[in-house]
Design a protein around this motif. Structure first.
Motif, PDB file in Angstrom:
ATOM      1  N   PRO A 100       3.727   6.514  -2.939  1.00  0.00           N
ATOM      2  CA  PRO A 100       4.622   5.837  -3.874  1.00  0.00           C
ATOM      3  C   PRO A 100       5.407   6.873  -4.677  1.00  0.00           C
ATOM      4  O   PRO A 100       4.915   7.968  -4.943  1.00  0.00           O
ATOM      5  N   GLU A 102       9.067   7.476  -7.553  1.00  0.00           N
ATOM      6  CA  GLU A 102      10.199   6.966  -8.313  1.00  0.00           C
ATOM      7  C   GLU A 102      11.318   7.992  -8.216  1.00  0.00           C
ATOM      8  O   GLU A 102      11.141   9.152  -8.589  1.00  0.00           O
ATOM      9  N   GLU A 107      11.897   2.512  -7.935  1.00  0.00           N
ATOM     10  CA  GLU A 107      10.581   2.575  -7.316  1.00  0.00           C
ATOM     11  C   GLU A 107      10.736   2.568  -5.799  1.00  0.00           C
ATOM     12  O   GLU A 107      11.475   1.748  -5.246  1.00  0.00           O
ATOM     13  N   GLN A 109       8.820   3.706  -1.731  1.00  0.00           N
ATOM     14  CA  GLN A 109       7.623   3.956  -0.931  1.00  0.00           C
ATOM     15  C   GLN A 109       8.010   4.809   0.271  1.00  0.00           C
ATOM     16  O   GLN A 109       8.879   4.432   1.060  1.00  0.00           O
ATOM     17  N   ALA A 143      13.038   1.160  -0.951  1.00  0.00           N
ATOM     18  CA  ALA A 143      12.791   0.633  -2.295  1.00  0.00           C
ATOM     19  C   ALA A 143      11.689  -0.421  -2.222  1.00  0.00           C
ATOM     20  O   ALA A 143      11.619  -1.203  -1.273  1.00  0.00           O
ATOM     21  N   THR A 144      10.824  -0.436  -3.224  1.00  0.00           N
ATOM     22  CA  THR A 144       9.737  -1.417  -3.222  1.00  0.00           C
ATOM     23  C   THR A 144      10.193  -2.774  -3.738  1.00  0.00           C
ATOM     24  O   THR A 144       9.526  -3.775  -3.516  1.00  0.00           O
TER      25      THR A 144
END
Length: 208
Positions: A100, A102, A107, A109, A143-144
């Motif tokens: 994970p 940023e 955010e 992954q 992007a999560t």
């Protein structure tokens, strides 16, 4: 000649022990069980990955430092295939490294697809890892939250290897200088050389 069932039983026990060894190493790495992780390796083991090339002590200390930097990787691994030859063995398993992150306030992954190759050696009656290498296949960074876009451009990753370029980019953002000379599917000759080196060490041929 009839196969000796006693030898087959011994091989089965060794294969089980080696399978549990490599899975335990990854479980320990993911959970921060550092002493247990270190105990999976011979002290003089060599570990060559995107972010480091060193011995057991350097790997454990580097993993602790990576966790402190906020790079908390988790590993999805497939069943190991173990090949034995006396007191040496090779364990090969597919893996996905999930990290994970940023980036630019988004955010994200990272998922890096690889093949882990463990060279395992029995010393004083116990199997431990002697070498740990990886062949990188591909990676992706998403992007999560649906609809958001990770702020990464083609220019950001232009100098990195295609098989692990997103991993390299994320590592560089965290202060690492990732190697560009590792085995990867984008350079089939490097992957073939790694496989030959690993299985040759154990006196084996990969495709036989």
């Amino acid at each position: 000649m009839t196969e000796n069932p006693f030898h087959r039983q011994l091989d089965g026990a060794d294969i089980l022990n080696i399978t549990q060894l490599v899975l335990s190493e990854r479980e320990s790495r993911d959970n921060g069980w550092w002493r247990r992780m270190a105990d999976c390796f011979h002290p003089d083991a060599r570990i060559r990955l995107s972010w480091m090339d060193g011995d057991t002590d350097a790997f454990v200390k580097g993993s602790i430092d990576m966790a402190r930097r906020g790079m908390k990787a988790r590993h999805r691994v497939g069943p190991p295939v173990v090949r034995l030859n006396g007191e040496r063995a090779v364990a090969s398993l597919p893996a996905i490294i999930d990290i994970p992150a940023e980036i630019g306030g988004i955010e994200a992954q990272l998922s890096s697809y690889a093949r882990f190759l463990y060279r395992v050696e029995q010393r004083n009656g116990r199997w431990r890892i002697a070498f740990f290498d990886s062949i990188y296949m591909r990676d992706e960074l998403v992007a999560t939250i649906p609809g958001e876009v990770v702020p990464v451009t083609a220019e950001d990753i232009a100098g990195y290897r295609k098989s692990y370029r997103m991993l390299c980019h994320l590592l560089s953002l965290t202060g690492y200088l990732p190697s560009q000379n590792l085995a990867g599917d984008d350079r089939p000759d490097t992957a073939a050389a790694m496989v030959a080196e690993v299985y040759g060490w154990a006196g084996l041929i990969a495709d036989s």
